[in-house]
Design a protein around this motif. Structure first.
Motif, mmCIF file in Angstrom:
data_model
loop_
_atom_site.group_PDB
_atom_site.id
_atom_site.type_symbol
_atom_site.label_atom_id
_atom_site.label_comp_id
_atom_site.label_asym_id
_atom_site.label_seq_id
_atom_site.Cartn_x
_atom_site.Cartn_y
_atom_site.Cartn_z
ATOM 1 N N THR A 173 0.823 -1.209 0.000
ATOM 2 C CA THR A 173 0.000 0.000 0.000
ATOM 3 C C THR A 173 0.857 1.259 0.000
ATOM 4 O O THR A 173 0.577 2.226 -0.731
ATOM 5 C CB THR A 173 -0.923 0.006 1.230
ATOM 6 N N ALA A 174 1.917 1.268 0.809
ATOM 7 C CA ALA A 174 2.792 2.439 0.875
ATOM 8 C C ALA A 174 3.515 2.662 -0.450
ATOM 9 O O ALA A 174 3.641 3.799 -0.923
ATOM 10 C CB ALA A 174 3.801 2.262 2.007
ATOM 11 N N VAL A 175 3.989 1.589 -1.073
ATOM 12 C CA VAL A 175 4.696 1.713 -2.355
ATOM 13 C C VAL A 175 3.746 2.214 -3.444
ATOM 14 O O VAL A 175 4.108 3.079 -4.254
ATOM 15 C CB VAL A 175 5.326 0.365 -2.746
ATOM 16 N N LEU A 176 2.532 1.681 -3.478
ATOM 17 C CA LEU A 176 1.559 2.143 -4.467
ATOM 18 C C LEU A 176 1.210 3.619 -4.250
ATOM 19 O O LEU A 176 1.095 4.392 -5.212
ATOM 20 C CB LEU A 176 0.297 1.286 -4.396
ATOM 21 N N GLY A 177 1.050 4.010 -2.991
ATOM 22 C CA GLY A 177 0.783 5.417 -2.708
ATOM 23 C C GLY A 177 1.929 6.311 -3.163
ATOM 24 O O GLY A 177 1.705 7.402 -3.719
ATOM 25 N N PHE A 178 3.167 5.853 -2.925
ATOM 26 C CA PHE A 178 4.341 6.610 -3.376
ATOM 27 C C PHE A 178 4.337 6.743 -4.894
ATOM 28 O O PHE A 178 4.583 7.827 -5.443
ATOM 29 C CB PHE A 178 5.606 5.905 -2.899
ATOM 30 N N ALA A 179 4.031 5.642 -5.600
ATOM 31 C CA ALA A 179 4.034 5.667 -7.056
ATOM 32 C C ALA A 179 2.965 6.612 -7.606
ATOM 33 O O ALA A 179 3.196 7.360 -8.567
ATOM 34 C CB ALA A 179 3.827 4.253 -7.594
ATOM 35 N N VAL A 180 1.774 6.601 -6.996
ATOM 36 C CA VAL A 180 0.702 7.487 -7.449
ATOM 37 C C VAL A 180 1.083 8.954 -7.231
ATOM 38 O O VAL A 180 0.876 9.814 -8.110
ATOM 39 C CB VAL A 180 -0.611 7.145 -6.714
ATOM 40 N N ALA A 181 1.639 9.253 -6.055
ATOM 41 C CA ALA A 181 2.041 10.639 -5.767
ATOM 42 C C ALA A 181 3.134 11.104 -6.727
ATOM 43 O O ALA A 181 3.103 12.247 -7.211
ATOM 44 C CB ALA A 181 2.517 10.749 -4.320
ATOM 45 N N ILE A 182 4.087 10.225 -7.030
ATOM 46 C CA ILE A 182 5.141 10.584 -7.978
ATOM 47 C C ILE A 182 4.541 10.791 -9.373
ATOM 48 O O ILE A 182 4.962 11.687 -10.122
ATOM 49 C CB ILE A 182 6.220 9.485 -8.014
ATOM 50 N N GLY A 183 3.564 9.974 -9.717
ATOM 51 C CA GLY A 183 2.899 10.160 -11.012
ATOM 52 C C GLY A 183 2.249 11.531 -11.124
ATOM 53 O O GLY A 183 2.336 12.190 -12.181
ATOM 54 N N PHE A 184 1.598 11.998 -10.059
ATOM 55 C CA PHE A 184 1.017 13.343 -10.074
ATOM 56 C C PHE A 184 2.111 14.408 -10.212
ATOM 57 O O PHE A 184 1.922 15.412 -10.922
ATOM 58 C CB PHE A 184 0.197 13.581 -8.811
ATOM 59 N N ALA A 185 3.231 14.210 -9.531
ATOM 60 C CA ALA A 185 4.331 15.170 -9.635
ATOM 61 C C ALA A 185 4.868 15.217 -11.063
ATOM 62 O O ALA A 185 5.149 16.295 -11.608
ATOM 63 C CB ALA A 185 5.444 14.789 -8.660
ATOM 64 N N TYR A 186 5.012 14.039 -11.688
ATOM 65 C CA TYR A 186 5.451 13.993 -13.085
ATOM 66 C C TYR A 186 4.483 14.749 -13.995
ATOM 67 O O TYR A 186 4.894 15.434 -14.942
ATOM 68 C CB TYR A 186 5.541 12.546 -13.560
ATOM 69 N N ALA A 187 3.186 14.609 -13.707
ATOM 70 C CA ALA A 187 2.183 15.213 -14.574
ATOM 71 C C ALA A 187 2.144 16.738 -14.443
ATOM 72 O O ALA A 187 1.949 17.451 -15.437
ATOM 73 C CB ALA A 187 0.805 14.633 -14.255
ATOM 74 N N PHE A 188 2.348 17.247 -13.222
ATOM 75 C CA PHE A 188 2.178 18.678 -12.998
ATOM 76 C C PHE A 188 3.467 19.478 -13.201
ATOM 77 O O PHE A 188 3.408 20.652 -13.573
ATOM 78 C CB PHE A 188 1.618 18.933 -11.595
ATOM 79 N N LEU A 189 4.614 18.872 -12.965
ATOM 80 C CA LEU A 189 5.860 19.605 -13.194
ATOM 81 C C LEU A 189 6.128 19.698 -14.692
ATOM 82 O O LEU A 189 5.891 18.737 -15.431
ATOM 83 C CB LEU A 189 7.029 18.915 -12.490
ATOM 84 N N PRO A 190 6.643 20.840 -15.156
ATOM 85 C CA PRO A 190 6.849 21.007 -16.600
ATOM 86 C C PRO A 190 7.952 20.091 -17.133
ATOM 87 O O PRO A 190 8.914 19.771 -16.430
ATOM 88 C CB PRO A 190 7.259 22.475 -16.726
ATOM 89 N N ALA A 191 7.776 19.648 -18.359
ATOM 90 C CA ALA A 191 8.784 18.815 -19.016
ATOM 91 C C ALA A 191 9.871 19.702 -19.626
ATOM 92 O O ALA A 191 9.636 20.868 -19.948
ATOM 93 C CB ALA A 191 8.128 17.963 -20.094
ATOM 94 N N VAL A 192 11.053 19.143 -19.765
ATOM 95 C CA VAL A 192 12.183 19.847 -20.372
ATOM 96 C C VAL A 192 12.768 18.953 -21.451
ATOM 97 O O VAL A 192 13.217 17.837 -21.161
ATOM 98 C CB VAL A 192 13.271 20.196 -19.323
ATOM 99 N N ASN A 193 12.742 19.406 -22.687
ATOM 100 C CA ASN A 193 13.301 18.643 -23.799
ATOM 101 C C ASN A 193 14.027 19.599 -24.727
ATOM 102 O O ASN A 193 13.407 20.268 -25.562
ATOM 103 C CB ASN A 193 12.197 17.885 -24.553
ATOM 104 N N GLU A 194 15.326 19.691 -24.539
ATOM 105 C CA GLU A 194 16.132 20.612 -25.326
ATOM 106 C C GLU A 194 17.203 19.887 -26.136
ATOM 107 O O GLU A 194 18.239 20.447 -26.472
ATOM 108 C CB GLU A 194 16.788 21.650 -24.406
ATOM 109 N N VAL A 195 16.955 18.618 -26.464
ATOM 110 C CA VAL A 195 17.918 17.840 -27.246
ATOM 111 C C VAL A 195 17.832 18.277 -28.699
ATOM 112 O O VAL A 195 16.737 18.268 -29.284
ATOM 113 C CB VAL A 195 17.629 16.337 -27.124
ATOM 114 N N PRO A 196 18.948 18.654 -29.312
ATOM 115 C CA PRO A 196 18.913 19.027 -30.736
ATOM 116 C C PRO A 196 18.417 17.873 -31.604
ATOM 117 O O PRO A 196 18.651 16.705 -31.299
ATOM 118 C CB PRO A 196 20.380 19.357 -31.040
#
Length: 258
Positions: A173-196
């Motif tokens: 349960t704790a690991v799944l909760g951690f994964a869900v919270a990290i998923g929300f962080a991934y979704a809301f934080l802006p992406a950075v893609n500056e590879v030529p």
């Protein structure tokens, strides 16, 4: 835990960090530096005008500079990890000192490096806009801080759920909760893609794998080395006294010998 043990563990953590840094240095030199050289060659080939004069030569950067950076990082990591170990020992479950060190290293590898790496992976030189380096650095450390805080929260929640759900289901349960919270962080934080667009995908992939291999070597070797040192300090083997001869028995044996 008394202060003497804390000091001893801190010293052992820094020594283990130094040893882990030496192993990571070998991996960084063999796997990372060739990719850095290739990325620098790409940057020089696409640079407009004459190349800028280097303040520090590339040969010095790839030898003494690399060694200094990796070893200082390893020792610092070992010190902080040892202090975290002193707090975690006995609070995360009934694990031996060696097992606690292995568990702490594994969790730290995931929370401190792997989770931020999956959102903002490492890039070689020539990748990234110099004007956005401040923003990219801030986002990376923000992701790292969120990951560490969520990992600590997951451990606390797992401990509280263990009496009701049992260790296994509380951990899941704790690991799944951690994964869900990290998923929300991934979704809301802006992406950075500056590879030529014309940058070699193979070189980029190899560089990121090398960066991951360095961290994997560092944390794994630290967990093994520090676990061994902590086990010897906290659970020392009892000294075995050498057998002593029974003088009376020897006399009786000598007297009965024809």
């Amino acid at each position: 835990m008394n202060s003497a043990n804390v000091r001893s563990l801190l010293v052992r953590g820094m020594l283990a960090g130094l040893g882990a840094g030496l192993l990571a240095l070998v991996v960084a030199y063999l796997l990372g530096e060739p990719r850095v050289d290739a990325a620098i060659a790409y940057e020089d080939a696409h640079a407009a005008g004459a190349p800028e004069m280097e303040l520090v030569s590339r040969s010095l950067q790839s030898t003494a500079g690399l060694a200094t950076g990796v070893l200082v990082y390893g020792v610092s990591l070992g010190g902080f990890a040892a202090l975290a170990y002193c707090f975690a020992l006995g609070r995360v479950g009934r694990f031996s000192p060696r097992a606690t060190a292995a568990l702490l290293s594994g969790v730290a590898l995931v929370a401190v490096y792997v989770v931020p790496f999956l959102k903002y992976p490492a890039n070689p030189p020539s990748v990234g806009d110099p004007e956005t380096i401040g923003k990219r650095t801030t986002l990376y450390f923000l992701m790292m801080a969120l990951s560490v805080l969520l990992a600590v929260a997951a451990v606390i929640v797992g401990k509280k759920l263990a009496p009701r759900l049992g260790n296994w289901y509380a951990t899941v349960t704790a690991v799944l909760g951690f994964a869900v919270a990290i998923g929300f962080a991934y979704a809301f934080l802006p992406a950075v893609n500056e590879v030529p667009e014309d940058f070699s995908a193979t070189l980029l992939w190899q560089f990121r794998l090398a960066a991951l291999a360095i961290q994997l070597t560092l944390w794994t070797s630290f967990g093994l080395l520090f676990g061994h040192l902590a086990e010897r300090l906290l659970n020392p083997k009892p000294a075995t006294a050498a057998p002593t001869a029974d003088r009376n028995g020897l006399r009786e044996t000598a007297a009965s010998t024809p």
